[in-house]
Design a protein around this motif. Sequence first.
Motif, PDB file in Angstrom:
ATOM      1  N   PHE A  52       0.822  -1.227  -0.146  1.00  0.00           N
ATOM      2  CA  PHE A  52       0.177   0.078   0.027  1.00  0.00           C
ATOM      3  C   PHE A  52       0.959   1.348  -0.138  1.00  0.00           C
ATOM      4  O   PHE A  52       0.316   2.388   0.259  1.00  0.00           O
ATOM      5  CB  PHE A  52      -1.003  -0.083   1.091  1.00  0.00           C
ATOM      6  N   GLN A  53       2.189   1.157  -0.494  1.00  0.00           N
ATOM      7  CA  GLN A  53       2.920   2.347  -0.485  1.00  0.00           C
ATOM      8  C   GLN A  53       3.308   2.918   0.674  1.00  0.00           C
ATOM      9  O   GLN A  53       3.814   3.838   0.860  1.00  0.00           O
ATOM     10  CB  GLN A  53       2.269   3.444  -1.652  1.00  0.00           C
ATOM     11  N   GLN A  54       3.411   2.238   1.626  1.00  0.00           N
ATOM     12  CA  GLN A  54       3.547   2.834   3.005  1.00  0.00           C
ATOM     13  C   GLN A  54       4.319   1.805   3.874  1.00  0.00           C
ATOM     14  O   GLN A  54       4.082   0.668   3.987  1.00  0.00           O
ATOM     15  CB  GLN A  54       2.298   3.474   3.700  1.00  0.00           C
ATOM     16  N   VAL A  55       4.945   2.206   4.982  1.00  0.00           N
ATOM     17  CA  VAL A  55       5.851   1.454   5.920  1.00  0.00           C
ATOM     18  C   VAL A  55       4.843   1.678   7.096  1.00  0.00           C
ATOM     19  O   VAL A  55       4.096   2.554   7.037  1.00  0.00           O
ATOM     20  CB  VAL A  55       7.010   1.899   6.358  1.00  0.00           C
ATOM     21  N   PRO A  56       4.850   0.873   8.142  1.00  0.00           N
ATOM     22  CA  PRO A  56       6.011  -0.167   8.333  1.00  0.00           C
ATOM     23  C   PRO A  56       6.093  -1.485   7.447  1.00  0.00           C
ATOM     24  O   PRO A  56       5.031  -1.783   7.023  1.00  0.00           O
ATOM     25  CB  PRO A  56       5.564  -0.674   9.814  1.00  0.00           C
ATOM     26  N   LEU A  57       7.131  -1.894   7.150  1.00  0.00           N
ATOM     27  CA  LEU A  57       7.333  -3.353   6.523  1.00  0.00           C
ATOM     28  C   LEU A  57       8.249  -3.995   7.267  1.00  0.00           C
ATOM     29  O   LEU A  57       9.224  -3.716   7.726  1.00  0.00           O
ATOM     30  CB  LEU A  57       8.041  -2.991   5.089  1.00  0.00           C
ATOM     31  N   VAL A  58       7.777  -5.409   7.430  1.00  0.00           N
ATOM     32  CA  VAL A  58       8.608  -6.437   8.207  1.00  0.00           C
ATOM     33  C   VAL A  58       8.707  -7.510   7.207  1.00  0.00           C
ATOM     34  O   VAL A  58       7.592  -8.116   6.778  1.00  0.00           O
ATOM     35  CB  VAL A  58       7.930  -7.017   9.739  1.00  0.00           C
ATOM     36  N   GLU A  59       9.991  -7.962   7.073  1.00  0.00           N
ATOM     37  CA  GLU A  59      10.052  -9.069   6.174  1.00  0.00           C
ATOM     38  C   GLU A  59      10.475 -10.242   7.213  1.00  0.00           C
ATOM     39  O   GLU A  59      11.370 -10.303   8.139  1.00  0.00           O
ATOM     40  CB  GLU A  59      11.424  -8.831   5.414  1.00  0.00           C
ATOM     41  N   ILE A  60       9.581 -11.290   6.974  1.00  0.00           N
ATOM     42  CA  ILE A  60       9.416 -12.407   7.858  1.00  0.00           C
ATOM     43  C   ILE A  60       8.777 -13.540   7.259  1.00  0.00           C
ATOM     44  O   ILE A  60       7.747 -13.396   6.652  1.00  0.00           O
ATOM     45  CB  ILE A  60       8.493 -12.161   9.464  1.00  0.00           C
TER      46      ILE A  60
END
Length: 221
Positions: A52-60
């Motif tokens: 959605f073009q926004q953070v937070p982003l978590v790679e898990i």
Amino acid sequence: MSGKPKLHYFNGRGRMESIRWLLAAAGVEFEECFLETKDDLTKLRKDGSLLFQQVPLVEIDGMKMVQTRAIGNYIAAKYNLYGKDLKERALIDMYVEGIADLNELLMMHVSQPADKKQEYFANLVDKATNRYFPVYEKVLKDHGQDFLVGNQLSRADVQLLEILLMAEECKPDILAKFPLLQSFKARISNIPTIKKFLQPGSQRKPPLQEKDLPSVMKIFQ
């Protein structure tokens, strides 16, 4: 490639802090990739990492997860912080949503214009002490356990402790009329993984200061 979750956000609390708290409470080590410029955010958007073009982003677990609530739900379920059945999960969700509402008020305090700060602060204290904290005080009294839900640590406990400490940063005596919340704070703070996260040098972030706002805004504007 490291198996640790990787957190993409600016070097501050914001909407990522509750995720840091959950991972820390679960005893999970994580890496952080800090956004320092608008280009850092643009790069994530262009490479398709941000749904959605926004953070937070978590790679898990091979996923690139966005949306704070979704990330929190996944971590809570994965690390046994989400109750033992659907009814407990519903209670946890209710309590966490209330905490999230108060968290929004606390986060926005620092960015209020100078002429609005006093009024905003008064409203914040009023809502914390008359709308939100009485609910959790009553839950603890009625439930009669060390935790908000069931008889083990859940996401709700972790997030409530986080918000209690944030509120005390704004007004040190804000819990004066809530003895059960005071006891809860001391008890949950002493859980080994959480106690470790509260020590200096951990990945817990300090409160955002007014002087920090311009550098943060440069990333997101």
